[in-house]
Enzyme design. Structure first.
Site, short mmCIF file in Angstrom:
data_model
loop_
_atom_site.label_atom_id
_atom_site.label_comp_id
_atom_site.label_asym_id
_atom_site.label_seq_id
_atom_site.Cartn_x
_atom_site.Cartn_y
_atom_site.Cartn_z
N SER A 216 -12.24 -23.79 -24.11
CA SER A 216 -12.57 -23.85 -25.53
C SER A 216 -13.49 -25.04 -25.80
CB SER A 216 -11.29 -23.99 -26.36
OG SER A 216 -11.59 -24.26 -27.70
N GLY A 218 -14.44 -25.84 -28.98
CA GLY A 218 -14.35 -26.09 -30.42
C GLY A 218 -15.26 -25.16 -31.19
N GLU A 220 -18.27 -24.67 -31.00
CA GLU A 220 -19.33 -24.09 -30.19
C GLU A 220 -18.88 -22.85 -29.42
OE1 GLU A 220 -21.16 -27.00 -27.71
OE2 GLU A 220 -21.37 -28.45 -29.33
N GLY A 221 -17.59 -22.50 -29.52
CA GLY A 221 -17.12 -21.28 -28.89
C GLY A 221 -16.45 -21.49 -27.56
N GLY A 247 -6.60 -22.36 -31.20
CA GLY A 247 -6.34 -22.15 -29.78
C GLY A 247 -5.30 -21.07 -29.53
N ASP A 248 -4.26 -21.04 -30.36
CA ASP A 248 -3.21 -20.02 -30.20
C ASP A 248 -3.76 -18.63 -30.53
OD1 ASP A 248 -1.48 -22.11 -29.61
OD2 ASP A 248 -0.86 -22.33 -31.70
#
Length: 310
Positions: A216, A218, A220-221, A247-248
């Site tokens: 991940s 953030g 930015e994908g 994230g989940d």
């Protein structure tokens, strides 16, 4: 069925305030309490998408009972294993003016050998029903650092794929067991590999046993390196809000698309869209369906090489 494991389940308490001011006194505008921990949040997102999910892990004491009561209210299948200690609480303070969140995570109670043995037996039974197992979050005190490695091996023996979302020694110890997918963020992957470059870090995790790595980045994908190639997945635009549950939601999308056999570009498109849809929501485990529907057709997924990632 997708089985989600939360070894450090929690009661998530969310305070909404107008603005978070360091060293200031705050009037709380709304309070929300519900079952949490990363695996519980994943199951909640899966349920919202219509994908059957079962929650297992460890919970104990009065707080653990509140967790179980809320799971029942939410309609989630509860296969949590009792333990002697009182389950932890997390506190999230969400600022209404910008959606930013500040999170306080308790470490969780000490887990004794009997509770761990009971859980391992329950897991070995449940995993026989599962297509995919999600292993998420921190390990509570008392569990061995290779706890996730043991569960990955048990899942593989039962024919289930695994998605692992953890960090530090728990992640490092699990790699040799060959999890199907690991999903660290950029800070976590740098911590366990020593590489600040996400490409080098992802390749290092693959070399140490992970079958696929989805990192991940953030807003930015995602960057993914898999047996089928490497991809960069980018959202069409940035969203402001609370990234706590992103994230989940990403893990939920990866697990669901892995269970349905989708190719990697589709998995990544779904993961970026669903994680973005979690950002406007004040509580982890919720997603904005309108944003999800918009983004899942507009996320960019490109085959890439190391020189393309900056």
């Amino acid at each position: 069925m997708i089985l989600t494991v939360t070894l450090n389940a929690a009661l998530d308490v969310t305070y909404e305030v107008d603005a978070l001011v360091p060293r200031g006194s705050h009037r709380v505008r709304a309070v929300h309490e519900r079952a949490g921990g990363k695996g519980v949040n994943v199951a909640r997102v899966l349920s919202a998408l219509g994908t059957p999910a079962t929650v297992t892990g460890l919970a104990g004491g009065p707080t653990g009972q509140l967790v179980r009561d809320e799971l029942r209210t939410a309609g989630l299948r509860d296969e949590l294993v009792p333990m002697a200690g009182d389950s932890r609480r997390t506190v999230t303070v969400v600022s209404r003016d910008d959606g930013d969140a500040t999170v306080f995570n308790q470490p969780g109670p000490h887990v004794d050998r009997a509770a761990w043995a009971d859980f391992a037996a329950r897991f070995a039974r449940l995993v026989r029903e599962a297509a995919v197992v999600v292993l998420s979050g921190s390990l509570p005190p008392g569990l061995p650092s290779d706890a996730y490695a043991r569960l990955v091996r048990t899942a593989a023996a039962a024919g289930a794929s695994t998605v692992l979302d953890t960090s530090g020694p728990a992640l490092t110890a699990a790699l040799a067991a060959g999890p199907t997918v690991v999903k660290p963020n950029t800070a976590e992957i740098a911590d366990v590999t020593g590489h600040e470059d996400v490409v080098a870090a992802a390749e290092a995790l693959r070399a140490r046993g992970a079958q696929a790595v989805v990192a991940s980045r953030g807003p930015e994908g995602l960057y993914a390196v898999t047996p089928d190639g490497a991809w960069r997945a980018t959202p069409p635009r940035r969203l402001s809000g609370n990234p706590t549950g992103a994230g989940d939601a990403c893990v939920a999308a990866l697990a669901a698309s892995l269970a349905s056999g989708e190719p990697w570009p589709v998995r990544l498109r779904e993961a970026v869209a669903l994680s973005a849809a979690a950002v406007p929501c004040p509580m982890a485990g919720d997603v904005d369906r309108d944003i999800y529907d918009q983004f899942r057709t507009t996320v960019s997924v490109e085959n890439t090489h190391a020189s393309d990632i900056h």
